[in-house]
Design a protein around this motif. Structure first.
Motif, PDB file in Angstrom:
ATOM      1  N   LYS A 184      45.775 -41.025  -7.673  1.00 40.13           N
ATOM      2  CA  LYS A 184      46.345 -39.888  -6.950  1.00 40.13           C
ATOM      3  C   LYS A 184      45.710 -39.818  -5.565  1.00 40.13           C
ATOM      4  O   LYS A 184      44.867 -38.974  -5.273  1.00 40.13           O
ATOM      5  N   SER A 190      49.651 -31.608  -8.903  1.00 41.85           N
ATOM      6  CA  SER A 190      49.612 -32.601  -9.983  1.00 41.85           C
ATOM      7  C   SER A 190      48.772 -32.165 -11.173  1.00 41.85           C
ATOM      8  O   SER A 190      48.810 -32.809 -12.227  1.00 41.85           O
ATOM      9  N   PHE A 209      50.196 -41.427  -9.725  1.00 46.26           N
ATOM     10  CA  PHE A 209      50.705 -40.072  -9.568  1.00 46.26           C
ATOM     11  C   PHE A 209      51.172 -39.796  -8.136  1.00 46.26           C
ATOM     12  O   PHE A 209      51.486 -38.660  -7.805  1.00 46.26           O
ATOM     13  N   LEU A 265      56.250 -35.419 -11.769  1.00 48.54           N
ATOM     14  CA  LEU A 265      55.080 -35.954 -12.462  1.00 48.54           C
ATOM     15  C   LEU A 265      55.138 -35.662 -13.956  1.00 48.54           C
ATOM     16  O   LEU A 265      54.751 -36.492 -14.782  1.00 48.54           O
TER      17      LEU A 265
END
Length: 435
Positions: free
Chosen positions: A128, A138, A207, A249
């Motif tokens: 990420k 997220s 992500f 996500l």
């Protein structure tokens, strides 16, 4: 421009020979350019072969989906990985601790669901590299991922300025990669080659929806990958701004694992209780009636207990099947009670490609699914940690024809012995955890 992870995959494939390529291409040798870099950037587009054992022109003839701008070695390496049941499908290993053959003894194709058994995944990498606001968005998906894989250790690959956000959320192990420049919305991005720690993971997930950090997920040394990328093992197409980032996500997390399967079914003891569900509304998805009769009789000959179960509108046919075979039957159940009854009352379920089969599979029960050639079988095989699909390969599949077949439904001509073999395979051993 190609990505460095393509070169990594090709190196591992063993299909590129540096010395051979330089000897056959003196202009490349004279330039001093890395031979693999040259081939990935220019050579394959010019139909230069990468080694004595791989022909670019022949590969493209055999694989028309590998277009001129596609790297044929990367295409081959990824295709090989997707076909490799032993090293690509953690779920298959959970069935009996050893890889399954690609074909049954009778020649039916064996298709394993891609869904991951959470008990086997112990090391997860989450990439990420993103802005602080995107990281906060997220966190709920990361919590969902942690719920799905409670036995896994997580490593977060992030920018230094977001490390404390992840640690505050309970992700203690963070690896900072200072390759993401924070310049405000629309200005950030990965801008440098990445040097990664020497680690190995069961699952790596990107992500970041944008592709600029994608090479990391393919380079961390993970058996399986998940991303909004067409070559990831678990993938979804990028849908742009139509779906909020947080929801995107969550969709990726749900693509990886069943939301309802938490525990492996217990090892069967004694004769198997086998629920047989011949229901289905689409003829091209229905195993022939006579085959169900033969399977019920074969199960009883082997000492097992078949139980016919169908939808409410199939009651009369289910009663006739039970009378003709001497097998037990269960009165039709409401859809909301269907999966729970099957799990409580049987060791394994056998069904066509129908909604009830998918419902039972998602709950983690052992399922043998009989799949016709109506659709793409790899895409639509039931998802669950204990699923085996049986399919008869044909040149005309997928046909997307629900009711007529000039080839006599050849794709559904699996024998009852094939199905019995699949039942015994899926019930042979307790799912095993990784040590």
């Amino acid at each position: 421009m190609h990505h460095s992870y393509e070169r990594e995959w090709i190196r591992k494939s063993g299909l590129f020979d540096d010395m051979w390529y330089l000897q056959r291409n003196p202009d490349v040798a004279a330039s001093g350019v890395d031979p693999l870099y040259h081939w990935c950037e220019f050579g394959h587009k010019e139909s230069r072969d990468p080694s004595a054992i791989f022909s670019v022109s022949k590969y493209r003839q055999a694989h028309p989906d590998c277009f001129i701008d596609h790297n044929p070695l990367f295409h081959a390496a990824r295709a090989s990985a997707h076909r490799g049941i032993a090293d690509h499908r953690l779920r298959v290993q959970s069935l009996n601790g050893r890889p399954l053959p690609a074909l049954s003894p009778g020649g039916a194709r064996v298709i394993a669901s891609e869904i991951i058994d959470a008990n086997l995944v112990r090391k997860i990498a989450v990439i990420k590299l993103d802005h602080i606001g995107d990281v906060y968005l997220s966190l709920s998906a990361l919590d969902r991922l942690r719920q799905k894989f409670p036995k896994a250790d997580f490593t977060i690959f992030c920018a230094s300025f977001t490390r404390e956000v992840f640690q505050d959320a309970g992700f203690a192990h963070c690896v900072t990669l200072d390759v993401f420049s924070y310049g405000g919305v629309g200005h950030g991005g990965v801008h440098a080659e990445v040097t990664l720690p020497d680690s190995r993971f069961d699952l790596a997930i990107d992500f970041r929806v944008e592709r600029d950090a994608r090479e990391i997920v393919f380079s961390v040394g993970s058996l399986l990958t998940a991303a909004y990328d067409p070559i990831a093992d678990y993938r979804l197409p990028y849908v742009g701004a139509d779906i909020p980032h947080e929801r995107q996500l969550h969709l990726l997390v749900e693509r990886i694992s069943s939301s309802e399967c938490e525990n492996a079914p217990a090892l069967p003891v004694g004769p198997l209780r086998v629920v047989l569900c011949p229901s289905g509304s689409v003829p091209s998805k229905q195993w022939p009636r006579q085959s169900w009769i033969e399977l019920a009789r074969l199960l009883m000959q082997c000492g097992h207990m078949p139980i016919f179960l169908g939808a409410p509108n199939d009651r009369e046919d289910i009663e006739r099947l039970a009378r003709e075979t001497g097998a037990a039957m269960q009165s039709p159940l409401p859809l909301t009670q269907y999966a729970a009854w099957v799990i409580d009352s049987s060791d394994v379920y056998v069904g066509n490609d129908t909604g009830t089969t998918h419902a039972v599979a998602l709950r983690g029960h052992r399922v043998v699914e009989i799949i016709g050639g109506y659709t793409n079988v790899e895409e639509w095989v039931a998802h669950g940690p204990n699923v085996l699909g049986l399919h008869r390969p044909t040149h005309c599949s997928p046909c997307f024809s629900p009711r007529c077949c000039p080839n006599g439904w050849y794709c559904l001509l699996m024998s009852s012995s094939d199905v019995l073999w699949a039942i015994e395979q899926i019930c042979e051993d307790q799912p095993k955890e990784k040590s």
